[in-house]
Design a protein around this motif. Structure first.
Motif, mmCIF file in Angstrom:
data_model
loop_
_atom_site.group_PDB
_atom_site.id
_atom_site.type_symbol
_atom_site.label_atom_id
_atom_site.label_comp_id
_atom_site.label_asym_id
_atom_site.label_seq_id
_atom_site.Cartn_x
_atom_site.Cartn_y
_atom_site.Cartn_z
ATOM 1 N N TRP A 65 0.922 0.142 0.014
ATOM 2 C CA TRP A 65 -0.385 -0.097 -0.592
ATOM 3 C C TRP A 65 -0.294 0.127 -2.099
ATOM 4 N N CYS A 123 2.435 -5.161 -2.474
ATOM 5 C CA CYS A 123 1.481 -4.069 -2.570
ATOM 6 C C CYS A 123 0.057 -4.599 -2.709
ATOM 7 N N ARG A 124 -0.915 -3.671 -2.672
ATOM 8 C CA ARG A 124 -2.325 -4.040 -2.818
ATOM 9 C C ARG A 124 -2.941 -3.424 -4.081
ATOM 10 N N GLN A 125 -2.268 -2.464 -4.677
ATOM 11 C CA GLN A 125 -2.820 -1.741 -5.817
ATOM 12 C C GLN A 125 -2.910 -2.632 -7.051
ATOM 13 N N ASP A 175 0.875 3.328 4.731
ATOM 14 C CA ASP A 175 -0.446 3.035 4.168
ATOM 15 C C ASP A 175 -0.572 1.579 3.732
ATOM 16 N N PHE A 176 0.537 0.842 3.745
ATOM 17 C CA PHE A 176 0.487 -0.598 3.467
ATOM 18 C C PHE A 176 -0.449 -1.311 4.444
ATOM 19 N N ASN A 181 -8.334 1.264 0.831
ATOM 20 C CA ASN A 181 -7.726 2.584 0.945
ATOM 21 C C ASN A 181 -8.611 3.610 0.267
#
Length: 263
Positions: A65, A123-125, A175-176, A181
């Motif tokens: 994530w 990633c999502r960040q 946590d990906f 989140n």
């Protein structure tokens, strides 16, 4: 100085390591390691890099994530320059006690020591308008490491299938599998990928996973329960990975890849 009972066999605290046959190549074996703190991957990338005795380290493919791509500062570079990479004791203590405790610096510290090659992070960040631009790091020996970040599975797949990479360290932070989140944005609310999406993404016949498994040299999994929304949620994702890939369960006696234990 700390005195160890067995200074030649020391690993970061709480890590679980499994020796497996290679998922594709019948003549190789690999290790899979599970730990809570993502920075512990540094220890194993170093261990595997020196075990393979290769001057060209595997690329890193990481699903996370967060980006975990903070550059080492001058003090960290001094520590890294002085680190005895042949000592399990020294590297284990360094990984536990001196790498950033928020687990965001281990990747580029490893790149700085040429323990990993180019870096591919799905990633999502979001970190501003330049989030998805490529970056580069020049390591302690003058080697260039390209840092690529991907917003989608397809973009990561396209990049890797068109690359010339020949070996891979595969890395998953559980946590990906969260989408929203809540620990990272301060809302403490979580949403998650659907189980079917995760199964399709990790399926061994998925072109990206097949590409990775043909080249894999080591597999690290960070459970990071707080960032998954709790220990039970983290364990659920780990159990799902175990079910997708292994029979019997991961860390059970005689565990191996599911497609190798059917026959």
């Amino acid at each position: 100085m700390i005195k160890f009972r067995n200074p030649y066999h020391i690993e970061p605290p709480g890590a679980l390591r499994e020796i497996l046959s290679h998922p594709v190549n019948e003549t190789e074996a690999i290790e899979l390691v599970v730990f809570q703190e993502h920075r512990y991957a540094f220890f194993y990338w170093n261990k595997w890099m020196h075990k393979n005795k290769s001057s060209n380290p595997p690329c890193l493919v990481s699903l996370d994530w967060h980006q975990d791509l903070c550059y080492p500062g001058e003090t960290e570079k001094e520590w890294l320059d002085e680190l005895d990479l042949t000592s399990d004791a020294d590297v284990s203590i360094f990984t536990w006690a001196k790498l950033a405790g928020n687990n965001d610096g281990h990747i580029l510290c490893a790149a700085y020591l040429n323990l990993i090659g180019d870096i591919y992070v799905h990633c999502r960040q979001e970190l501003g308008q330049d989030t998805w631009k490529d970056e580069e790091l020049i390591d302690a020996n003058g080697n260039k490491h390209i840092i690529k970040k991907f917003k989608t599975h397809q973009a990561l797949q396209d990049a890797l299938l068109n690359s010339s990479e020949t070996s891979v360290f595969f890395d998953i932070d559980l946590d990906f599998f969260s989408v929203k989140n809540g620990l990272s944005d301060g809302s403490f609310e979580f949403t998650y990928l659907k189980e079917e999406e995760i199964r399709n993404m990790l399926d061994k016949d998925n072109p990206l996973i097949n590409w990775i498994f043909e080249r894999i040299k080591g597999f690290t999994i960070a459970t990071e329960p707080k960032h998954c929304g709790g220990l039970l949620r983290s364990n659920k994702f780990l159990d799902l990975i175990s079910e997708i890939y292994f029979s019997p369960d991961l860390f059970a006696p005689k565990c191996n890849w599911k497609w190798k234990t059917k026959y």
